[in-house]
Structure formats: structure tokens, C-alpha cells
Design an enzyme around this catalytic site. Structure first.
Site, PDB file in Angstrom:
ATOM      1  N   HIS A   1      28.625  35.508  35.671  1.00 25.97           N
ATOM      2  CA  HIS A   1      27.829  34.503  36.057  1.00 25.97           C
ATOM      3  C   HIS A   1      27.625  33.957  34.479  1.00 25.97           C
ATOM      4  O   HIS A   1      26.352  34.454  33.833  1.00 25.97           O
ATOM      5  CB  HIS A   1      26.642  34.803  36.666  1.00 25.97           C
ATOM      6  CG  HIS A   1      26.648  35.211  38.167  1.00 25.97           C
ATOM      7  ND1 HIS A   1      26.923  34.128  39.135  1.00 25.97           N
ATOM      8  CD2 HIS A   1      26.311  36.248  38.830  1.00 25.97           C
ATOM      9  CE1 HIS A   1      27.076  34.733  40.257  1.00 25.97           C
ATOM     10  NE2 HIS A   1      26.703  36.194  40.263  1.00 25.97           N
TER      11      HIS A   1
ATOM     12  N   HIS B   1      34.906  35.719  40.562  1.00 25.91           N
ATOM     13  CA  HIS B   1      34.821  36.979  41.196  1.00 25.91           C
ATOM     14  C   HIS B   1      36.149  37.522  41.339  1.00 25.91           C
ATOM     15  O   HIS B   1      37.235  36.794  41.548  1.00 25.91           O
ATOM     16  CB  HIS B   1      34.229  36.956  42.629  1.00 25.91           C
ATOM     17  CG  HIS B   1      34.624  38.109  43.590  1.00 25.91           C
ATOM     18  ND1 HIS B   1      35.694  37.831  44.571  1.00 25.91           N
ATOM     19  CD2 HIS B   1      34.070  39.285  43.479  1.00 25.91           C
ATOM     20  CE1 HIS B   1      35.680  39.112  44.913  1.00 25.91           C
ATOM     21  NE2 HIS B   1      34.815  39.982  44.813  1.00 25.91           N
TER      22      HIS B   1
ATOM     23  N   VAL C   1      40.468  44.015  43.149  1.00 25.01           N
ATOM     24  CA  VAL C   1      41.344  44.925  43.540  1.00 25.01           C
ATOM     25  C   VAL C   1      41.224  46.394  43.962  1.00 25.01           C
ATOM     26  O   VAL C   1      40.155  47.037  43.325  1.00 25.01           O
ATOM     27  CB  VAL C   1      42.562  45.069  42.354  1.00 25.01           C
ATOM     28  CG1 VAL C   1      43.378  43.704  42.433  1.00 25.01           C
ATOM     29  CG2 VAL C   1      41.701  45.365  41.080  1.00 25.01           C
TER      30      VAL C   1
ATOM     31  N   GLY D   1      26.820  53.974  48.823  1.00 26.77           N
ATOM     32  CA  GLY D   1      27.084  53.629  47.485  1.00 26.77           C
ATOM     33  C   GLY D   1      26.002  53.241  46.423  1.00 26.77           C
ATOM     34  O   GLY D   1      24.831  53.223  47.024  1.00 26.77           O
TER      35      GLY D   1
END
Length: 306
Positions: A100, A110, A113, A263
Site C-alpha cells: 500500500h 497483491h 504464489v 495461522g
């Protein structure tokens, strides 16, 4: 880096860590400030390295995250499209980034992978790759859009002439705010569940996408970081950033997977812009640069010849 012929977790992990380091180095060279490094462990298995910059000269907030996480049972977000894999042991690794910039004329970007692996005793390992990159401008420039899409096409063309148009359409369809009936930005490429051609082919194609990110984005960022702007532009940037937040919290499968799989919340939500505004039923004045974003750029255009 050449891809092994058979599935090779260490090879994927080595490339991802190198990709993270190269991208951070390229952005640090532009911004002039270092990225913070946070190494973290996940109690359920695995961990990651989060690289973050915040409130800096060029990047108001940016993060380049590596993660390699493991679990005993696939979370619902990962098996929704592959119900036959429900209940399998799994591991996922990837690099995900969002930038940003402070200047409203420089677009948000953005890139992601990733590789996903599902295990079950007595059965063949199931694996696939996913990812892509997309650009979200606040003020549209045709040269930026063409450059970004041409970089995506260049990354994919060696692996099949059908991939760029296919993955571009996938990006236009995925990064779409259904409740607003508008695209998030000008797109790019997006793919998932990709295992075509075997491991060596699929991994090499994914590497090419990740390796082209710097060339796709850095020239655009450099082009606009010194452009003069005022409160009007910053105000519109904050308003449009609200769309970014809405997409990530309502539709993004990666955000949902990260939260469902336990996470690290700080790393998952580092994609959020630092300054955001919402207004009730606001529309730009016709004929303004702000209105042109909607009429000329948020339209799923074909920026390069397929």
C-alpha cells in the site's frame, strides 16, 4: 532455478524463501528503509517469516510473508472445492504480499504464489499450485495497466498461449466484489488447483509468475512516488481502500484459510491498508479523475492482445 521432475517440497521452499528475499531487497532499495522481520511458529505445525514495512517514505504499509504450515485435517475452506480430500493431512507453503504506497497515484499491488499438498496413508499424494498478481489503482493510467498485464503475459507465454487469457479471466472473476458489482482493481492473473503437465511444468510456471513480480510492479511504483498530491487524492485513496478491506474480509479464500487453519493473525491481516474511509452512497463527480477510474479502468478490459 530448474524444477525437479517429481514433487519436491524442499525445492519449492528454497525458491519461495529466495523470492521473498529478492522482493524485499528490491522494495527496500526504493523506499530507503528496512523491512521488519518476524519469525513465528505455529503450535499445530510449521511457521513462517513475516517481513513488514509501515509508515515509511514510499510504502505506508507493505508486507511480504513466507509461510509453511501443516495440519492433521484440511480446513473447510481448502476442501470446499475438493470434497474428496476432506480429512487428509496437509501442508501449505507460499509467499504472499500486499503493498500500500503512500502516494495515491501509486497503485496497491497483491501477489501470491503457493503450493498445497494433501496426504493420506496408502494413497498418492495430491498437490497443486496457485497464485497470481493483481493491481489496484486509485487513479488510472493506461501505461501502468498495459505494463502490468504485459509482464503477466510474458511470465506465462512460455508455458502455453492459453494461460494468460485463461488466468486473466480467472483474476477478473475472482477479485470481484459481488455485493458492489464492481472489480477490485484492473486485475492481472490468478490460478488455483494447477497441476497440469506434471510437477516440473507446474512448478516452473509458478516460479515464472513469482519471478516476474518485480518487473511488473517496481517500474510502476517508481513512476508515481514523486507525483504531487493533496488531501483530495488522499481522501479518495482512503475511500477506495475500503473496497480492498471488504474483499479481503468477505471473499478472499486465502484470508479465510489462514484464519480457519490457526495461522498467525498479524501476518494474515497485514494486507489491510492503514488508513481507510467509508461513506454512505457516495459517487464521484462525472468527468473527474476519480470518476474515470470507474468508467475506464474498473471494467475488466483487455489491456494486451492475448
Amino acid at each position: 532455478m530448474s524444477a525437479p521432475a517429481a514433487f519436491d517440497t524442499p525445492a519449492v521452499k528454497t525458491w519461495l524463501l529466495d523470492l521473498q528475499a529478492r522482493i524485499v531487497a528490491a522494495l527496500e532499495a526504493i523506499d530507503g528503509a528496512p523491512f521488519r522481520t518476524d519469525r513465528w511458529d505455529r503450535p499445530e505445525g510449521g511457521g513462517g517469516i513475516s517481513r513488514l514495512i509501515e509508515d515509511s517514505r514510499v510504502l505506508e504499509r507493505g508486507g511480504v510473508n513466507f509461510s509453511h504450515v501443516l495440519g492433521d485435517r484440511l480446513p473447510p475452506s481448502a476442501s470446499a472445492h475438493r470434497p474428496e480430500l476432506a480429512g487428509r493431512r496437509w501442508e501449505a507453503m507460499g509467499v504472499s504480499l500486499v503493498m500500500h504506497p503512500r502516494n495515491p497515484y501509486a497503485p496497491t499491488v497483491h501477489m501470491n504464489v503457493r503450493c498445497f499438498v494433501a496426504h493420506k496413508d496408502g494413497e498418492a499424494t495430491v498437490w497443486w499450485f496457485g497464485g497470481g498478481m493483481d493491481l489496484t489503482p486509485y487513479y488510472g493510467f493506461e501505461d501502468d495497466a498495459r505494463h502490468f498485464h504485459l509482464s503477466c503475459k510474458t511470465a506465462l507465454d512460455p508455458y502455453g498461449a492459453d494461460l494468460y487469457p485463461r488466468f486473466k479471466q480467472g483474476c477478473d472473476e475472482y477479485f470481484f466484489l459481488k455485493h458492489r458489482n464492481e472489480p477490485r482493481g484492473i486485475g492481472g492473473v490468478f490460478f488455483d488447483d494447477f497441476s497440469e503437465g506434471g510437477f516440473a511444468h507446474a512448478f516452473s510456471m509458478t516460479q515464472s509468475v513469482g519471478d516476474h513480480f518485480i518487473e511488473a510492479y517496481v517500474p510502476i511504483l517508481k513512476r508515481h512516488i514523486a507525483t504531487a498530491y493533496g488531501e483530495r487524492e488522499r481522501d479518495f485513496q482512503a475511500y477506495r481502500r475500503g473496497r480492498y478491506v471488504e474483499f479481503n474480509l468477505v471473499f478472499d479464500r486465502g484470508t479465510l484459510f489462514g484464519l480457519q487453519s490457526g495461522g498467525r493473525t498479524e501476518s494474515i491481516l497485514m494486507s489491510m491498508p492503514p488508513v481507510v474511509k467509508w461513506r454512505y452512497d457516495w459517487h464521484p463527480e462525472p468527468g473527474t479523475p476519480e470518476a474515470r477510474l470507474y468508467t475506464d479502468f474498473l471494467t475488466a478490459r483487455h489491456w494486451v492482445e492475448a
